[in-house]
Design an enzyme around this catalytic site. Sequence first.
Site, PDB file in Angstrom:
ATOM      1  N   HIS A 273      34.517   2.808 -27.369  1.00  0.00           N
ATOM      2  CA  HIS A 273      35.245   4.177 -27.217  1.00  0.00           C
ATOM      3  C   HIS A 273      34.387   5.051 -28.525  1.00  0.00           C
ATOM      4  O   HIS A 273      34.424   4.360 -29.585  1.00  0.00           O
ATOM      5  CB  HIS A 273      36.570   4.261 -27.649  1.00  0.00           C
ATOM      6  CG  HIS A 273      37.176   5.444 -27.981  1.00  0.00           C
ATOM      7  ND1 HIS A 273      37.488   6.281 -26.671  1.00  0.00           N
ATOM      8  CD2 HIS A 273      37.557   6.384 -28.972  1.00  0.00           C
ATOM      9  CE1 HIS A 273      38.009   7.404 -27.272  1.00  0.00           C
ATOM     10  NE2 HIS A 273      37.948   7.512 -28.456  1.00  0.00           N
TER      11      HIS A 273
ATOM     12  N   SER B 227       3.267   4.695   0.413  1.00  0.00           N
ATOM     13  CA  SER B 227       3.512   5.662   1.170  1.00  0.00           C
ATOM     14  C   SER B 227       2.981   7.119   0.872  1.00  0.00           C
ATOM     15  O   SER B 227       2.574   7.045  -0.114  1.00  0.00           O
ATOM     16  CB  SER B 227       5.208   5.869   1.434  1.00  0.00           C
ATOM     17  OG  SER B 227       5.619   6.211   0.177  1.00  0.00           O
TER      18      SER B 227
ATOM     19  N   THR C 228       0.651  -1.367   0.023  1.00  0.00           N
ATOM     20  CA  THR C 228       0.094  -0.105   0.047  1.00  0.00           C
ATOM     21  C   THR C 228       0.854   1.257   0.096  1.00  0.00           C
ATOM     22  O   THR C 228       0.167   2.326   0.144  1.00  0.00           O
ATOM     23  CB  THR C 228      -0.848   0.040   1.192  1.00  0.00           C
ATOM     24  OG1 THR C 228      -0.194  -0.421   2.347  1.00  0.00           O
ATOM     25  CG2 THR C 228      -2.102  -1.063   0.991  1.00  0.00           C
TER      26      THR C 228
ATOM     27  N   GLY D   2      10.496  13.571   3.333  1.00  0.00           N
ATOM     28  CA  GLY D   2      10.295  12.250   3.552  1.00  0.00           C
ATOM     29  C   GLY D   2       8.876  11.796   3.388  1.00  0.00           C
ATOM     30  O   GLY D   2       8.026  12.489   3.216  1.00  0.00           O
TER      31      GLY D   2
ATOM     32  N   LEU E 289      12.248   2.956  -2.507  1.00  0.00           N
ATOM     33  CA  LEU E 289      12.511   3.253  -4.189  1.00  0.00           C
ATOM     34  C   LEU E 289      11.528   2.323  -5.000  1.00  0.00           C
ATOM     35  O   LEU E 289      11.265   0.797  -4.213  1.00  0.00           O
ATOM     36  CB  LEU E 289      14.133   2.587  -4.350  1.00  0.00           C
ATOM     37  CG  LEU E 289      15.002   3.551  -3.742  1.00  0.00           C
ATOM     38  CD1 LEU E 289      16.555   3.099  -3.955  1.00  0.00           C
ATOM     39  CD2 LEU E 289      15.111   5.187  -4.624  1.00  0.00           C
TER      40      LEU E 289
HETATM   41  C1  LIG Z   1       8.351  12.709  -6.787  1.00  0.00           C
HETATM   42  C2  LIG Z   1       8.927  11.412  -6.531  1.00  0.00           C
HETATM   43  C3  LIG Z   1       9.723  10.974  -7.241  1.00  0.00           C
HETATM   44  C4  LIG Z   1      10.305   9.678  -7.156  1.00  0.00           C
HETATM   45  N1  LIG Z   1      11.239   9.045  -8.100  1.00  0.00           N
HETATM   46  C5  LIG Z   1      11.645   7.786  -7.985  1.00  0.00           C
HETATM   47  C6  LIG Z   1      12.904   7.287  -8.866  1.00  0.00           C
HETATM   48  O1  LIG Z   1      12.918   8.124  -9.968  1.00  0.00           O
HETATM   49  N2  LIG Z   1      13.173   6.201  -8.785  1.00  0.00           N
HETATM   50  C7  LIG Z   1      12.754   5.194  -7.627  1.00  0.00           C
HETATM   51  O2  LIG Z   1      13.081   4.011  -7.536  1.00  0.00           O
HETATM   52  N3  LIG Z   1      11.736   5.867  -6.577  1.00  0.00           N
HETATM   53  C8  LIG Z   1      11.263   7.079  -7.028  1.00  0.00           C
HETATM   54  N4  LIG Z   1      10.084   7.573  -6.174  1.00  0.00           N
HETATM   55  C9  LIG Z   1      10.027   6.533  -4.912  1.00  0.00           C
HETATM   56  C10 LIG Z   1       8.831   5.247  -5.526  1.00  0.00           C
HETATM   57  O3  LIG Z   1       7.748   6.149  -6.257  1.00  0.00           O
HETATM   58  C11 LIG Z   1       8.377   4.645  -4.593  1.00  0.00           C
HETATM   59  O4  LIG Z   1       9.356   3.874  -3.714  1.00  0.00           O
HETATM   60  C12 LIG Z   1       7.433   3.583  -5.041  1.00  0.00           C
HETATM   61  O5  LIG Z   1       6.349   4.017  -5.697  1.00  0.00           O
HETATM   62  C13 LIG Z   1       6.874   2.560  -4.034  1.00  0.00           C
HETATM   63  O6  LIG Z   1       6.225   1.555  -4.468  1.00  0.00           O
HETATM   64  P1  LIG Z   1       4.969   0.676  -3.607  1.00  0.00           P
HETATM   65  O7  LIG Z   1       4.397  -0.320  -4.648  1.00  0.00           O
HETATM   66  O8  LIG Z   1       5.536   0.367  -2.432  1.00  0.00           O
HETATM   67  O9  LIG Z   1       3.893   1.924  -3.269  1.00  0.00           O
HETATM   68  P2  LIG Z   1       3.292   2.965  -4.171  1.00  0.00           P
HETATM   69  O10 LIG Z   1       3.762   3.442  -5.445  1.00  0.00           O
HETATM   70  O11 LIG Z   1       2.946   4.111  -3.346  1.00  0.00           O
HETATM   71  O12 LIG Z   1       1.587   2.068  -4.536  1.00  0.00           O
HETATM   72  C14 LIG Z   1       0.885   1.935  -3.477  1.00  0.00           C
HETATM   73  C15 LIG Z   1      -0.530   1.930  -4.345  1.00  0.00           C
HETATM   74  O13 LIG Z   1      -1.340   1.174  -3.264  1.00  0.00           O
HETATM   75  C16 LIG Z   1      -2.705   1.888  -3.544  1.00  0.00           C
HETATM   76  N5  LIG Z   1      -3.338   1.684  -2.178  1.00  0.00           N
HETATM   77  C17 LIG Z   1      -2.872   2.012  -0.792  1.00  0.00           C
HETATM   78  N6  LIG Z   1      -3.717   1.547   0.012  1.00  0.00           N
HETATM   79  C18 LIG Z   1      -4.612   0.877  -0.569  1.00  0.00           C
HETATM   80  C19 LIG Z   1      -5.801   0.085  -0.106  1.00  0.00           C
HETATM   81  N7  LIG Z   1      -6.253  -0.081   1.034  1.00  0.00           N
HETATM   82  N8  LIG Z   1      -6.547  -0.541  -1.274  1.00  0.00           N
HETATM   83  C20 LIG Z   1      -6.315  -0.428  -2.543  1.00  0.00           C
HETATM   84  N9  LIG Z   1      -5.194   0.241  -2.701  1.00  0.00           N
HETATM   85  C21 LIG Z   1      -4.472   0.854  -2.179  1.00  0.00           C
HETATM   86  C22 LIG Z   1      -2.288   3.353  -3.754  1.00  0.00           C
HETATM   87  O14 LIG Z   1      -3.263   4.090  -4.105  1.00  0.00           O
HETATM   88  C23 LIG Z   1      -1.192   3.356  -4.533  1.00  0.00           C
HETATM   89  O15 LIG Z   1      -1.561   3.070  -6.075  1.00  0.00           O
HETATM   90  C24 LIG Z   1       9.770   8.484  -6.038  1.00  0.00           C
HETATM   91  C25 LIG Z   1       8.882   9.083  -5.230  1.00  0.00           C
HETATM   92  C26 LIG Z   1       8.338  10.423  -5.440  1.00  0.00           C
HETATM   93  C27 LIG Z   1       7.315  10.946  -4.703  1.00  0.00           C
END
Ligand SMILES: Cc1cc2nc3c(=O)[nH]c(=O)nc-3n(C[C@H](O)[C@H](O)[C@H](O)COP(=O)(O)OP(=O)(O)OC[C@H]3O[C@@H](n4cnc5c(N)ncnc54)[C@H](O)[C@@H]3O)c2cc1C
Length: 475
Positions: free
Chosen positions: A454, A155, A153, A281, A329
């Site tokens: 190169h 952050s 889910t 953060g 990430l």
């Molecule tokens: C501006 C920005 C730039 C970034 N750039 C990079 C980068 O260049 N490279 C990199 O590696 N990382 C980058 N990151 C970090 C990266 O976006 C996150 O580490 C990554 O998205 C985490 O993936 P995740 O699947 O854990 O969670 P998320 O991508 O946050 O996905 C979680 C999903 O779960 C859904 N959700 C939550 N609760 C529920 C629920 N109860 N029921 C149904 N759906 C739910 C949310 O709506 C969301 O769609 C960046 C972050 C930001 C904010």
Amino acid sequence: MSQSFDVVVIGGGPGGYIAAIRAAQLGFNTACIDEWKNDKGGPAPGGTCTNVGCIPSKALLQSSEHFEHAGHHFADHGIGLKDLSIDVAKMLGRKNTVVKQNNDGILYLFKKNKVAFFHGRGSFVKAVDGGYEIAVAGDKPETLIAKNVIVATGSNPRALPGAAFDEENILSNDGALRIPAVPKRLGVIGSGVIGLEMGSVWRRLGAEVTVLEALPTFLGAVDQQIAKEAHKAFTKQGLKIELGVKISEVKSDKKGVTVAYADAKGAVQTLAVDKLIVSIGRVANTIGLNVEAVGLKLDERGMVVVDDECRTNLPGVWAVGDVVRGPMLAHKAEEEGVAVAERIAGQHGHVNFNTIPWVIYTSPEIAWVGQTEQQLKEAGREYRAGTFPFMANGRARALGDTTGMVKMLADAKTDEILGVHIVGPFASELIAEAVVAMEFKASSEDIARICHAHPSLSEATKEAALAVDKRTLNF
Ligand SMILES: Cc1cc2nc3c(=O)[nH]c(=O)nc-3n(C[C@H](O)[C@H](O)[C@H](O)COP(=O)(O)OP(=O)(O)OC[C@H]3O[C@@H](n4cnc5c(N)ncnc54)[C@H](O)[C@@H]3O)c2cc1C
């Protein structure tokens, strides 16, 4: 009527959607629930990464870099331009198209891999015989029974106390990616990856950008030789960076935002800006998951507690990505998603935390893998360091981008590569060679003896490896 699945993934970001695809590939009857909505209320899987993170930020970084090149560097190539302008609405529209292509791509991948997709919020209802009951609240409410659950889910952005995000004046990453016109003065609180990337976008487009950072050291987690080089480059570009500040108050009104703070010497200062990006953060998101219903354990920061293999305290419930410990990430989330699906299948899924690459997509880009020189010193490990500047690389000269260097750190006795740190052009791509080398436990001598094309920027990596043994050829 409920539907039963072997695996139900809650969250369709990089951790969740990749876990669902891998689980389906392994023959599991798999569902993925994601609640993100596009501007028409339809599904927009891909999470933070696709919708308000990695992908849109890189789209805007690309557009703003083109603008900067056109304004400042084309003339060096003999290319003349009259009346250069930026159409911010069009730039944001292009970014939205890129995001939608990625959303649609994930929906296509779900179909291709026969993952059942549910658009809505997933929450635990109760433990049942051999699994869990999960409710989906959305346009079409559903009840699912899952033998295994993967919580992914993600952050949410952390707000500064007393300065809630309004996404008009005080912006999270979401608002920072859709400022409708270039602000004259932009403030950024937090000089981490997101703050620097967002600050760079709007500075390149003409905003006067001031970054306020609480820590006394710039990019403290980055190898300090690399961080210093980056700081020099950013400052030269016009990014104002103040370190060691203590914010006391943020006030927002129709005219903009005023930030009161004490500077590193303790003197009271005020920063008046049109928009303020707060990037201090992110916090794990378990809102609406109803963890209490099943007793899923969270730590004091609200993260789902997992072991080294992403197992939670509940049998058959796993958690991956930003909602658990470790670097926030997208590629770390993906690796965990794959590993968990494989573990459910009885395989030996594996994530090597020592070789997760980090990238900051500023200009110059910053990328690294492994340990920094300060970490090696603290650990008392004997090492040898080799650096090679892009100034001495033919391809970098031809590109017109000679800022920065490649730095390699290797064990003093075994010569095993312990860390590679890059600041400079295409660092995000160059770091892949270092990741492969470290995964295969290569020595610096291995890289030094590999033939590199190169002229290419990758020759700087080879030369940094040669520099570990004090035998660079081109410097
Ligand atoms: C501006 C920005 C730039 C970034 N750039 C990079 C980068 O260049 N490279 C990199 O590696 N990382 C980058 N990151 C970090 C990266 O976006 C996150 O580490 C990554 O998205 C985490 O993936 P995740 O699947 O854990 O969670 P998320 O991508 O946050 O996905 C979680 C999903 O779960 C859904 N959700 C939550 N609760 C529920 C629920 N109860 N029921 C149904 N759906 C739910 C949310 O709506 C969301 O769609 C960046 C972050 C930001 C904010």
